[in-house]
Design a protein around this motif. Structure first.
Motif, mmCIF file in Angstrom:
data_model
loop_
_atom_site.group_PDB
_atom_site.id
_atom_site.type_symbol
_atom_site.label_atom_id
_atom_site.label_comp_id
_atom_site.label_asym_id
_atom_site.label_seq_id
_atom_site.Cartn_x
_atom_site.Cartn_y
_atom_site.Cartn_z
ATOM 1 N N TYR A 233 2.607 -84.760 -12.525
ATOM 2 C CA TYR A 233 2.931 -84.248 -13.411
ATOM 3 C C TYR A 233 1.581 -83.370 -12.498
ATOM 4 C CZ TYR A 233 2.624 -80.605 -16.760
ATOM 5 O OH TYR A 233 2.991 -79.369 -17.533
ATOM 6 N N CYS A 234 0.682 -83.359 -12.220
ATOM 7 C CA CYS A 234 0.454 -82.771 -11.119
ATOM 8 C C CYS A 234 0.531 -81.779 -10.329
ATOM 9 C CB CYS A 234 -1.253 -83.659 -11.487
ATOM 10 S SG CYS A 234 -2.385 -83.417 -12.997
ATOM 11 N N SER A 235 0.876 -83.010 -9.951
ATOM 12 C CA SER A 235 1.965 -83.169 -8.439
ATOM 13 C C SER A 235 3.007 -81.858 -8.757
ATOM 14 C CB SER A 235 2.386 -84.113 -7.949
ATOM 15 O OG SER A 235 1.707 -84.819 -6.707
ATOM 16 N N LEU A 236 3.346 -81.830 -9.663
ATOM 17 C CA LEU A 236 4.647 -80.472 -9.522
ATOM 18 C C LEU A 236 3.645 -79.763 -9.757
ATOM 19 C CD1 LEU A 236 6.934 -83.172 -12.270
ATOM 20 C CD2 LEU A 236 7.713 -82.001 -9.412
ATOM 21 N N ILE A 237 3.243 -79.517 -10.700
ATOM 22 C CA ILE A 237 2.219 -77.657 -11.501
ATOM 23 C C ILE A 237 1.672 -77.309 -10.270
ATOM 24 C CG2 ILE A 237 2.812 -78.764 -14.057
ATOM 25 C CD1 ILE A 237 -0.396 -78.890 -14.133
ATOM 26 N N THR A 238 1.623 -78.004 -8.775
ATOM 27 C CA THR A 238 0.632 -77.610 -8.098
ATOM 28 C C THR A 238 1.584 -77.110 -6.884
ATOM 29 O OG1 THR A 238 -1.323 -79.790 -8.701
ATOM 30 C CG2 THR A 238 -1.215 -78.584 -6.099
ATOM 31 N N LEU A 239 2.879 -77.240 -6.978
ATOM 32 C CA LEU A 239 3.922 -76.820 -5.519
ATOM 33 C C LEU A 239 4.098 -75.554 -5.710
ATOM 34 C CD1 LEU A 239 7.016 -80.133 -5.952
ATOM 35 C CD2 LEU A 239 4.950 -79.522 -4.458
#
Length: 263
Positions: A233-239
């Protein structure tokens, strides 16, 4: 974070004591990403944050650049005092304003459109505008625009005035086209707080369909914590943040470099 998002929890903790924690090796899959969308309405949170952040950036560039243009190019009484007061607001932490701001937005009129036409409701709580309007005006953005506009020769204004241009036309056709680096910098610096906002949406938004991405993080800690899903989830919202910086990187660096030379 990204490498851990591809691993199951037992492998994440097993790799922590070695360099394998940084390498995509072992039981690698996209299962955590699929589980994210099953556990939380991640797509809805992403759409909400993208919409709120984009509108905040657009309105912020327009409002703050207009204020800076007036202070920089027009004859404004007590210009120095006004600019000093604007900059002085930077020393006030948001936490001291949160509760008074929450009370004020709850007093504002709110109009909605339904099958029966317009209806009047009191308060902006649990709306999109409560996440946008309080953060449009920004003292640092005004100051950055002011510094950049002040470096543009005022002879351009005089030439445009001779051609019959008014102040708004000068702002739109002369100043803004020359201010690409400043606009890019303000866009990034406005987008980041809007995207990372957590405290204010937690206080002012209750409906799940209106919540931004940062509120979604707490969903993963309510029951059994799956660290692989948290990392996914953190990777998704960092993109989106990385994509925005890459898109405006050259203008952002140019703005910093030109500010250093002018200073």
């Amino acid at each position: 974070m990204f490498v851990s998002s591809l691993k199951p929890d037992n492998q994440i903790f097993g790799d922590l004591s070695s360099l394998a924690a940084f390498l995509p090796i072992g039981n690698i899959s996209l299962d955590n990403y699929a589980a994210v969308f099953d556990r939380v309405p991640a797509a809805r949170f992403l759409i909400n944050s993208i919409g709120v952040s984009a509108v905040t950036v657009i309105l912020g560039i327009f409002v703050n650049s207009l204020a800076a243009f007036a202070l920089s190019r027009m004859r404004v009484p007590a210009k120095g005092l006004i600019l000093t007061l604007i900059i002085a607001t930077l020393i006030i932490p948001f936490e001291t304003l949160a509760l008074p701001l929450l009370w004020w937005v709850n007093q504002l009129p709110n109009f909605s459109v339904g099958p029966e036409g317009f209806s009047y409701l009191k308060g902006w709580l649990d709306t999109y505008q409560v996440q946008i309007i309080p953060f449009v005006a920004n003292a640092f953005s005004v100051y950055l625009f002011y510094q950049y506009f002040d470096s543009i020769p005022k002879e351009l204004d005089e030439a445009a005035r001779v051609d019959g241009a008014g102040w708004f036309r000068i702002y739109r056709t002369v100043i803004l086209p020359l201010s690409g680096p400043a606009i890019a910098t303000v866009a990034i610096l406005t987008f980041l707080p809007a995207w990372n906002s957590y405290l204010w949406p937690l206080m002012s938004v209750q409906s799940e369909e209106l919540r931004p991405v940062m509120i979604g993080v707490q969903y993963f800690f309510q029951l059994n914590v799956s660290w692989g899903e948290v990392m996914a989830y953190c990777s998704l919202i960092t993109l989106p943040v990385v994509a925005l910086f890459i898109a405006f990187q050259r203008s952002f660096v140019n703005s910093i470099a030109s500010t250093g030379v002018k200073g």
